[in-house]
Design a protein around this motif. Sequence first.
Motif, short mmCIF file in Angstrom:
data_model
loop_
_atom_site.label_atom_id
_atom_site.label_comp_id
_atom_site.label_asym_id
_atom_site.label_seq_id
_atom_site.Cartn_x
_atom_site.Cartn_y
_atom_site.Cartn_z
N SER A 1 1.83 -3.09 -13.61
CA SER A 1 3.00 -3.38 -12.78
C SER A 1 2.94 -3.53 -11.38
O SER A 1 3.59 -4.15 -10.84
CB SER A 1 3.81 -1.98 -13.24
OG SER A 1 4.12 -1.58 -14.47
N ALA A 2 1.68 -2.83 -10.89
CA ALA A 2 1.33 -3.10 -9.52
C ALA A 2 1.26 -4.78 -9.17
O ALA A 2 1.41 -5.37 -8.28
CB ALA A 2 0.11 -2.38 -8.86
N CYS A 3 0.25 -5.41 -10.03
CA CYS A 3 0.12 -6.77 -10.11
C CYS A 3 1.61 -7.46 -9.99
O CYS A 3 1.61 -8.51 -9.36
CB CYS A 3 -0.89 -7.20 -11.23
SG CYS A 3 -2.37 -6.68 -11.14
N TYR A 4 2.47 -7.25 -11.01
CA TYR A 4 3.61 -7.80 -11.00
C TYR A 4 4.14 -7.90 -9.77
O TYR A 4 4.90 -8.67 -9.17
CB TYR A 4 4.46 -7.23 -12.17
CG TYR A 4 4.09 -8.17 -13.50
CD1 TYR A 4 3.89 -9.41 -13.82
CD2 TYR A 4 4.06 -7.39 -14.55
CE1 TYR A 4 3.79 -9.94 -14.82
CE2 TYR A 4 3.46 -7.80 -15.88
CZ TYR A 4 3.43 -9.21 -16.15
OH TYR A 4 2.75 -9.68 -17.18
N GLY A 5 4.46 -6.47 -9.49
CA GLY A 5 5.21 -6.20 -8.12
C GLY A 5 4.60 -7.00 -6.99
O GLY A 5 5.56 -7.54 -5.91
N GLY A 6 3.22 -7.29 -6.80
CA GLY A 6 2.67 -7.96 -5.67
C GLY A 6 2.70 -9.56 -5.56
O GLY A 6 3.26 -9.93 -4.80
N LEU A 7 2.58 -9.87 -6.87
CA LEU A 7 2.65 -11.54 -7.06
C LEU A 7 4.36 -11.80 -7.20
O LEU A 7 4.48 -12.99 -6.55
CB LEU A 7 2.59 -11.60 -8.75
CG LEU A 7 2.55 -13.21 -9.13
CD1 LEU A 7 1.91 -14.16 -8.25
CD2 LEU A 7 2.18 -13.36 -10.65
N LEU A 8 5.17 -11.13 -7.78
CA LEU A 8 6.64 -11.79 -8.11
C LEU A 8 7.55 -11.11 -6.71
O LEU A 8 8.42 -11.67 -6.16
CB LEU A 8 7.23 -11.19 -9.30
CG LEU A 8 6.53 -11.78 -10.50
CD1 LEU A 8 6.90 -11.03 -11.66
CD2 LEU A 8 6.83 -13.33 -10.55
N PHE A 9 7.38 -9.76 -6.14
CA PHE A 9 8.19 -9.46 -5.38
C PHE A 9 7.40 -8.98 -4.13
O PHE A 9 8.15 -8.22 -3.37
CB PHE A 9 8.84 -7.91 -6.12
CG PHE A 9 9.37 -8.27 -7.51
CD1 PHE A 9 10.74 -8.98 -7.34
CD2 PHE A 9 9.19 -7.60 -8.57
CE1 PHE A 9 11.18 -9.14 -8.63
CE2 PHE A 9 9.51 -8.07 -9.75
CZ PHE A 9 10.57 -8.84 -9.93
N ALA A 10 6.59 -9.50 -3.86
CA ALA A 10 5.61 -9.26 -2.56
C ALA A 10 5.60 -7.92 -2.00
O ALA A 10 5.73 -7.44 -0.91
CB ALA A 10 6.41 -10.26 -1.59
N GLU A 11 5.29 -6.86 -3.24
CA GLU A 11 5.36 -5.47 -2.85
C GLU A 11 3.83 -5.29 -2.21
O GLU A 11 2.87 -5.94 -2.46
CB GLU A 11 5.52 -4.66 -4.05
CG GLU A 11 6.86 -4.85 -4.51
CD GLU A 11 7.01 -4.16 -5.92
OE1 GLU A 11 8.23 -4.32 -6.21
OE2 GLU A 11 6.08 -3.67 -6.51
N ASP A 12 3.82 -4.24 -1.08
CA ASP A 12 2.55 -3.71 -0.45
C ASP A 12 1.89 -2.83 -1.11
O ASP A 12 2.70 -1.83 -1.36
CB ASP A 12 3.10 -3.74 0.90
CG ASP A 12 3.43 -4.85 1.88
OD1 ASP A 12 3.04 -6.13 1.38
OD2 ASP A 12 4.35 -4.75 2.56
N ILE A 13 0.53 -2.76 -1.19
CA ILE A 13 -0.36 -1.71 -1.71
C ILE A 13 -1.44 -1.64 -0.82
O ILE A 13 -2.19 -2.49 -0.30
CB ILE A 13 -0.67 -1.95 -3.14
CG1 ILE A 13 0.42 -2.02 -4.22
CG2 ILE A 13 -1.71 -0.88 -3.50
CD1 ILE A 13 0.30 -2.03 -5.57
N ARG A 14 -1.70 -0.26 -0.52
CA ARG A 14 -2.86 -0.23 0.38
C ARG A 14 -4.23 -0.38 -0.23
O ARG A 14 -4.41 0.03 -1.48
CB ARG A 14 -2.76 1.43 1.10
CG ARG A 14 -1.63 1.33 1.86
CD ARG A 14 -1.94 2.56 2.83
NE ARG A 14 -1.86 3.85 1.90
CZ ARG A 14 -1.41 5.13 2.66
NH1 ARG A 14 -1.24 5.14 3.89
NH2 ARG A 14 -1.50 6.05 1.96
#
Length: 303
Positions: free
Chosen positions: A236-249
């Motif tokens: 889910s974190a991967c999808y968030g970053g790839l699709l929705f440009a979500e930031d993770i530290r």
Amino acid sequence: MICVLFAVLTALSNASASVLQRRAASEAPADGAFRLSLFAYLVRRRIWLAGIGMVAAAALFQATALATGPVALVQPIFIIELPLALLIAGLLFRVSLPPRTWVAVAAVTAGLAVALAAAAPSGGVDRASNQLWVLALIATGGFEAVLLVSAVRAHGEPRAALLGLAAACGYALTAALMKQAMASLADGPGAFFTTWQLYATAAAGVGSLFLLQNALQAGTLVASQPMLTIGDALISACYGGLLFAEDIRFGWWLAAQVLGLIAIAAGYIELARSPLASGQGVAPAEAEAGGESADRLERTTAS
């Protein structure tokens, strides 16, 4: 954040639904198996109808959570669903949970808190371009193909683990699709019911449920559950970053995230061995309910 509240409500609703529905099903006449008479019996049971109500509530809560927060934050919170299901089952069946189970619940909860605090998912957009969706679907298809081919060649616990990870990938994709479908509501009901992500959400959810049932059939919860739970969170974190440009530290924060994931995995392995998860320690009429509620009984609306 409001998305956290609704994610917790989703987990609580799904956990409650699992226990309530399985309690009702365990009390149904044995000769009703695979017959319409089973459904006729269940629809007259208030406890089963309450479970259906909780399923509907969970769907609404999850849609709201995804519409108001990052996928990388919302999906991992569903990790608490199994601990909640066991706690609720213990109360409903009047079974005292052993100390080891309580320690496992604490480990899962603390591990989730540490991992999310270290990752700090934030930002992002509500919609991804069709080009990004094409890339995501191609990558997902390839990943699922590798897992399924490997699962076919494996047996026992390895097969259960591989299928659990495949189901996790499917549920993570379902959540990403649901998030974009919910974003289309801003353009009106017409846009919502004509967006392809809405119907892909249903298809991905059904496929994920099928994979999960095969994982549970192939081996024990100890093999499939950690893969399902941690896999859903990470993918889910991967999808968030790839699709929705979500930031993770990242950086040094990764160490704390890994420690959190280790605590979650260890807790889940212990929970999968608990009396309620195995159906032991409960009355015969309740054994199926306790055991299956602990199987996380993933639905198309969850994770």
